[in-house]
Design an enzyme around this catalytic site. Sequence first.
Site, PDB file in Angstrom:
ATOM      1  CE1 TYR A  95     -10.544  -2.977   2.212  1.00  0.00           C
ATOM      2  CE2 TYR A  95      -9.755  -0.718   2.507  1.00  0.00           C
ATOM      3  CZ  TYR A  95     -10.791  -1.609   2.265  1.00  0.00           C
ATOM      4  OH  TYR A  95     -12.059  -1.133   2.084  1.00  0.00           O
ATOM      5  CG  ASP A 142      -3.296   1.196  -2.503  1.00  0.00           C
ATOM      6  OD1 ASP A 142      -3.377   2.432  -2.356  1.00  0.00           O
ATOM      7  OD2 ASP A 142      -4.189   0.401  -2.147  1.00  0.00           O
ATOM      8  CE  LYS A 200      -7.553   5.615   3.774  1.00  0.00           C
ATOM      9  NZ  LYS A 200      -7.093   4.268   3.670  1.00  0.00           N
TER      10      LYS A 200
HETATM   11  C1  LIG Z   1      -8.012   3.350   2.709  1.00  0.00           C
HETATM   12  C2  LIG Z   1      -7.311   2.601   1.662  1.00  0.00           C
HETATM   13  C3  LIG Z   1      -7.911   2.296   0.427  1.00  0.00           C
HETATM   14  C4  LIG Z   1      -9.362   2.586   0.163  1.00  0.00           C
HETATM   15  O1  LIG Z   1      -9.650   3.941   0.117  1.00  0.00           O
HETATM   16  P1  LIG Z   1     -11.183   4.405   0.321  1.00  0.00           P
HETATM   17  O2  LIG Z   1     -11.118   5.885   0.132  1.00  0.00           O
HETATM   18  O3  LIG Z   1     -11.567   3.963   1.696  1.00  0.00           O
HETATM   19  O4  LIG Z   1     -11.979   3.728  -0.733  1.00  0.00           O
HETATM   20  C5  LIG Z   1      -7.150   1.693  -0.539  1.00  0.00           C
HETATM   21  N1  LIG Z   1      -5.864   1.374  -0.327  1.00  0.00           N
HETATM   22  C6  LIG Z   1      -5.247   1.634   0.836  1.00  0.00           C
HETATM   23  C7  LIG Z   1      -3.812   1.285   1.018  1.00  0.00           C
HETATM   24  C8  LIG Z   1      -5.952   2.230   1.877  1.00  0.00           C
HETATM   25  O5  LIG Z   1      -5.345   2.443   3.046  1.00  0.00           O
END
Ligand SMILES: *Cc1c(COP(=O)(O)O)cnc(C)c1O
Length: 429
Positions: A144, A239, A267
Amino acid sequence: MNTATSHDLFTRAQALMPGGVNSPVRAFKSVGGEPFFAKRAEGAYLIDVDGNRYVDYIGSWGPMIAGHAHPKVLAAVAEVMSDGLSFGVPNALEVTMAETLRRLVPSMEMSRMVNSGTEATLSAIRLARGATGRSRIVKFEGCYHGHGDSFLVKAGSGALTFGLPNSPGVPKALADLTLTLPYNDFEAATKLFEDVGSEIAGLIVEPIVGNANCILPRDGYLQHLRALCTKHGALLIFDEVMTGFRVALGGAQARYGITPDLSTFGKIIGGGMPVGAYGGRAELMRQIAPSGPIYQAGTLSGNPVAMAAGLATLELIQAPGFHDALEANTHKLCDGLERAAREAGVAVTTTRSCAMFGLYFTDQKVETYAQAIASDSAAFGRFFHAMLRRGVYFAPSAFEAGFLSSAHGDAEIGHTIEAAREAFREIRG
Ligand SMILES: *Cc1c(COP(=O)(O)O)cnc(C)c1O
């Protein structure tokens, strides 16, 4: 357990907001029942509007690695806040943040702040496309990367939880540019790059997959992806929105010794405020506006209050031994959960990397997305509720990783394992 106030709020919310929530997984759809509404949080605990207390293994889906409402983070925010909430001109904390990022994650030679992980990944692939002049991107099944159109193809997290790996509203013409691979499959990646490597702008990967629960890379897998990207002139994008500052101070790239071309963060970098960042090789980042032609902007990007929360959190996690202590506690927790399951005769395996872990209802070692989705998610749902009733809050989906914070100590872990002992016996029937 009294949940009357949460129930009342959720009833009102459902008439006003899609599913009663502002982000899908919060709605408890995949585990059944209704979400509780938070009143406040402290350390390892969430306290709901009815006064129930839960040991929290989500930490606002990642940011709260130093525990909720840490006094140092709150003090930093209060101090900066008193000078104003937003200026729309540069502020000193943005410079400190970029310097801190480069010091902790050396591949982040230059960076750009944004307001969410989604924005960071969207911007990173725009840069990859702009810099290479190529259109295709590669992602992995079950990974994701936020809700950007290009990423909602075989996506993890909520998209996986709700069985919507491909969302309506994503134009086919765009989705066709996203190629997907099975994570941890060496051959499939080699073959794809041999076939269309010269058309691939970038490969984006969660170096540890945290949105199909928690899947670790096989030995040499990330090195293999690095080599393929280098050979075919595609950019490797890590990511690290989830793994950044969590699986090691320098993220998964430090843990596995890989230098990606670009990285994305979110995060933890905001310490609970809405923050994301992307960055990498200076020669690439200089192609972003205004120093280059690839456009990306943000009215509130680099917001001083958000920077203050993020910097205070990044300061706390640099304490000597911070991640070692987290890792030891994660082992204590996961070993305890596995033991409790075994004693109850329930098949459970765990995966771990420092302050994140996965819990699967299966007797197999989980190394692929196919194995992850083959685990017993109905059993997870029963376990989730049995734990919630005992004051322990795991992610409300079988496809989300769990998180520890530095506020989770022996008392919380002991309580969790004791609760799990009962919960496993209860769900076994
Ligand atoms: C949470 C997450 C996102 C998205 O971040 P948001 O702040 O919710 O838009 C993208 N990549 C990874 C790996 C994530 O865990």
